[in-house]
Write a protein that holds these residues in place. Sequence first.
Motif, PDB file in Angstrom:
ATOM      1  N   LEU A   1     -40.436 -86.672  30.828  1.00  0.00           N
ATOM      2  CA  LEU A   1     -40.095 -85.207  31.285  1.00  0.00           C
ATOM      3  C   LEU A   1     -38.798 -84.962  30.505  1.00  0.00           C
ATOM      4  N   GLY A   2     -37.938 -85.669  30.477  1.00  0.00           N
ATOM      5  CA  GLY A   2     -36.649 -85.506  29.931  1.00  0.00           C
ATOM      6  C   GLY A   2     -36.551 -85.144  28.541  1.00  0.00           C
ATOM      7  N   GLU A   3     -37.599 -85.991  27.857  1.00  0.00           N
ATOM      8  CA  GLU A   3     -37.931 -85.864  26.290  1.00  0.00           C
ATOM      9  C   GLU A   3     -38.513 -84.192  26.113  1.00  0.00           C
ATOM     10  N   ALA A   4     -39.414 -84.251  26.856  1.00  0.00           N
ATOM     11  CA  ALA A   4     -40.266 -82.790  26.494  1.00  0.00           C
ATOM     12  C   ALA A   4     -39.160 -81.751  26.850  1.00  0.00           C
ATOM     13  N   VAL A   5     -38.261 -81.759  27.931  1.00  0.00           N
ATOM     14  CA  VAL A   5     -37.315 -80.814  28.138  1.00  0.00           C
ATOM     15  C   VAL A   5     -36.430 -80.783  26.866  1.00  0.00           C
ATOM     16  N   ARG A   6     -35.918 -81.629  26.557  1.00  0.00           N
ATOM     17  CA  ARG A   6     -35.035 -81.693  25.006  1.00  0.00           C
ATOM     18  C   ARG A   6     -35.697 -81.252  23.926  1.00  0.00           C
ATOM     19  N   ARG A   7     -36.986 -81.785  23.833  1.00  0.00           N
ATOM     20  CA  ARG A   7     -37.631 -81.283  22.599  1.00  0.00           C
ATOM     21  C   ARG A   7     -37.833 -79.721  22.483  1.00  0.00           C
ATOM     22  N   LEU A   8     -38.224 -79.273  23.603  1.00  0.00           N
ATOM     23  CA  LEU A   8     -38.839 -77.815  23.901  1.00  0.00           C
ATOM     24  C   LEU A   8     -37.327 -77.072  23.665  1.00  0.00           C
ATOM     25  N   ARG A   9     -36.270 -77.346  24.286  1.00  0.00           N
ATOM     26  CA  ARG A   9     -34.952 -76.689  24.246  1.00  0.00           C
ATOM     27  C   ARG A   9     -34.488 -76.851  22.850  1.00  0.00           C
TER      28      ARG A   9
ATOM     29  N   GLY B   1     -27.915 -71.549  31.728  1.00  0.00           N
ATOM     30  CA  GLY B   1     -27.798 -70.146  32.036  1.00  0.00           C
ATOM     31  C   GLY B   1     -29.123 -69.613  32.460  1.00  0.00           C
ATOM     32  N   LEU B   2     -30.330 -69.922  31.535  1.00  0.00           N
ATOM     33  CA  LEU B   2     -31.541 -69.553  32.099  1.00  0.00           C
ATOM     34  C   LEU B   2     -32.213 -69.921  33.357  1.00  0.00           C
ATOM     35  N   THR B   3     -31.646 -71.019  33.765  1.00  0.00           N
ATOM     36  CA  THR B   3     -32.490 -71.818  34.831  1.00  0.00           C
ATOM     37  C   THR B   3     -31.638 -71.769  36.074  1.00  0.00           C
ATOM     38  N   GLU B   4     -30.210 -71.391  35.945  1.00  0.00           N
ATOM     39  CA  GLU B   4     -29.194 -71.241  37.055  1.00  0.00           C
ATOM     40  C   GLU B   4     -29.043 -72.907  37.413  1.00  0.00           C
ATOM     41  N   LEU B   5     -29.265 -73.742  36.510  1.00  0.00           N
ATOM     42  CA  LEU B   5     -29.036 -75.386  36.748  1.00  0.00           C
ATOM     43  C   LEU B   5     -27.674 -75.465  35.974  1.00  0.00           C
ATOM     44  N   HIS B   6     -26.749 -76.316  36.598  1.00  0.00           N
ATOM     45  CA  HIS B   6     -25.534 -76.767  36.131  1.00  0.00           C
ATOM     46  C   HIS B   6     -25.976 -77.279  34.785  1.00  0.00           C
ATOM     47  N   ARG B   7     -25.129 -77.317  33.753  1.00  0.00           N
ATOM     48  CA  ARG B   7     -25.346 -77.805  32.428  1.00  0.00           C
ATOM     49  C   ARG B   7     -25.295 -79.343  32.608  1.00  0.00           C
ATOM     50  N   ASN B   8     -24.702 -80.209  33.551  1.00  0.00           N
ATOM     51  CA  ASN B   8     -24.629 -81.458  33.744  1.00  0.00           C
ATOM     52  C   ASN B   8     -26.053 -81.725  34.311  1.00  0.00           C
ATOM     53  N   HIS B   9     -26.485 -80.942  35.214  1.00  0.00           N
ATOM     54  CA  HIS B   9     -27.809 -81.294  35.737  1.00  0.00           C
ATOM     55  C   HIS B   9     -28.872 -81.409  34.801  1.00  0.00           C
ATOM     56  N   VAL B  10     -28.866 -80.191  33.957  1.00  0.00           N
ATOM     57  CA  VAL B  10     -29.759 -80.137  32.421  1.00  0.00           C
ATOM     58  C   VAL B  10     -29.700 -81.620  31.731  1.00  0.00           C
ATOM     59  N   GLY B  11     -28.528 -81.927  31.600  1.00  0.00           N
ATOM     60  CA  GLY B  11     -28.334 -83.251  30.763  1.00  0.00           C
ATOM     61  C   GLY B  11     -28.697 -84.415  31.502  1.00  0.00           C
ATOM     62  N   GLY B  12     -28.584 -84.580  32.876  1.00  0.00           N
ATOM     63  CA  GLY B  12     -29.298 -85.500  33.544  1.00  0.00           C
ATOM     64  C   GLY B  12     -30.579 -85.627  33.536  1.00  0.00           C
ATOM     65  N   ILE B  13     -31.335 -84.463  33.579  1.00  0.00           N
ATOM     66  CA  ILE B  13     -32.760 -84.276  33.409  1.00  0.00           C
ATOM     67  C   ILE B  13     -33.228 -84.777  32.220  1.00  0.00           C
ATOM     68  N   GLU B  14     -32.511 -84.363  30.946  1.00  0.00           N
ATOM     69  CA  GLU B  14     -33.020 -85.035  29.623  1.00  0.00           C
ATOM     70  C   GLU B  14     -32.715 -86.366  29.447  1.00  0.00           C
ATOM     71  N   ARG B  15     -31.852 -87.170  30.125  1.00  0.00           N
ATOM     72  CA  ARG B  15     -31.679 -88.364  30.134  1.00  0.00           C
ATOM     73  C   ARG B  15     -32.465 -89.299  31.069  1.00  0.00           C
TER      74      ARG B  15
ATOM     75  N   THR C   1     -29.037 -74.344  23.518  1.00  0.00           N
ATOM     76  CA  THR C   1     -28.055 -75.637  23.786  1.00  0.00           C
ATOM     77  C   THR C   1     -28.402 -75.976  25.317  1.00  0.00           C
ATOM     78  N   GLN C   2     -27.762 -77.058  25.835  1.00  0.00           N
ATOM     79  CA  GLN C   2     -27.935 -77.254  27.210  1.00  0.00           C
ATOM     80  C   GLN C   2     -27.248 -76.069  27.975  1.00  0.00           C
ATOM     81  N   GLU C   3     -26.440 -75.725  27.629  1.00  0.00           N
ATOM     82  CA  GLU C   3     -25.352 -74.589  28.514  1.00  0.00           C
ATOM     83  C   GLU C   3     -26.320 -73.358  28.171  1.00  0.00           C
ATOM     84  N   ASP C   4     -27.027 -72.995  27.037  1.00  0.00           N
ATOM     85  CA  ASP C   4     -27.987 -71.951  27.112  1.00  0.00           C
ATOM     86  C   ASP C   4     -29.312 -72.111  28.277  1.00  0.00           C
ATOM     87  N   LEU C   5     -29.779 -73.238  28.091  1.00  0.00           N
ATOM     88  CA  LEU C   5     -30.792 -73.589  29.316  1.00  0.00           C
ATOM     89  C   LEU C   5     -30.266 -73.614  30.501  1.00  0.00           C
TER      90      LEU C   5
END
Length: 83
Positions: A11-19, A31-45, A25-29
């Motif tokens: 799942l994390g690899e798919a999010v990173r690849r599509l992003r 903002g689009l999802t209202e998730l914290h940037r650190n949370h997006v990074g945690g998902i990708e990892r 950027t993780q920050e862009d994503l």
Amino acid sequence: MTAVDQDLIPLGEAVRRLRKVRGLTQEDLSGLTELHRNHVGGIERGERNITIKTVLALAQALEVRPAELLAGYPLRIDGAKRD
């Protein structure tokens, strides 16, 4: 530091690849999802076990069907509980 869960890596690899394909950027994503940037990074990892609502938000932001985020999983995950 949060441990990586191998079951969450596809799942994390798919999010990173599509992003990255969309030039976000993780920050862009975040903002689009209202998730914290650190949370997006945690998902990708593979550190975050996310809800269906988060999958839906990510899919909408990445302009894909939710199933595309899960396409990297095998038909059966070893160690998964069976009914």
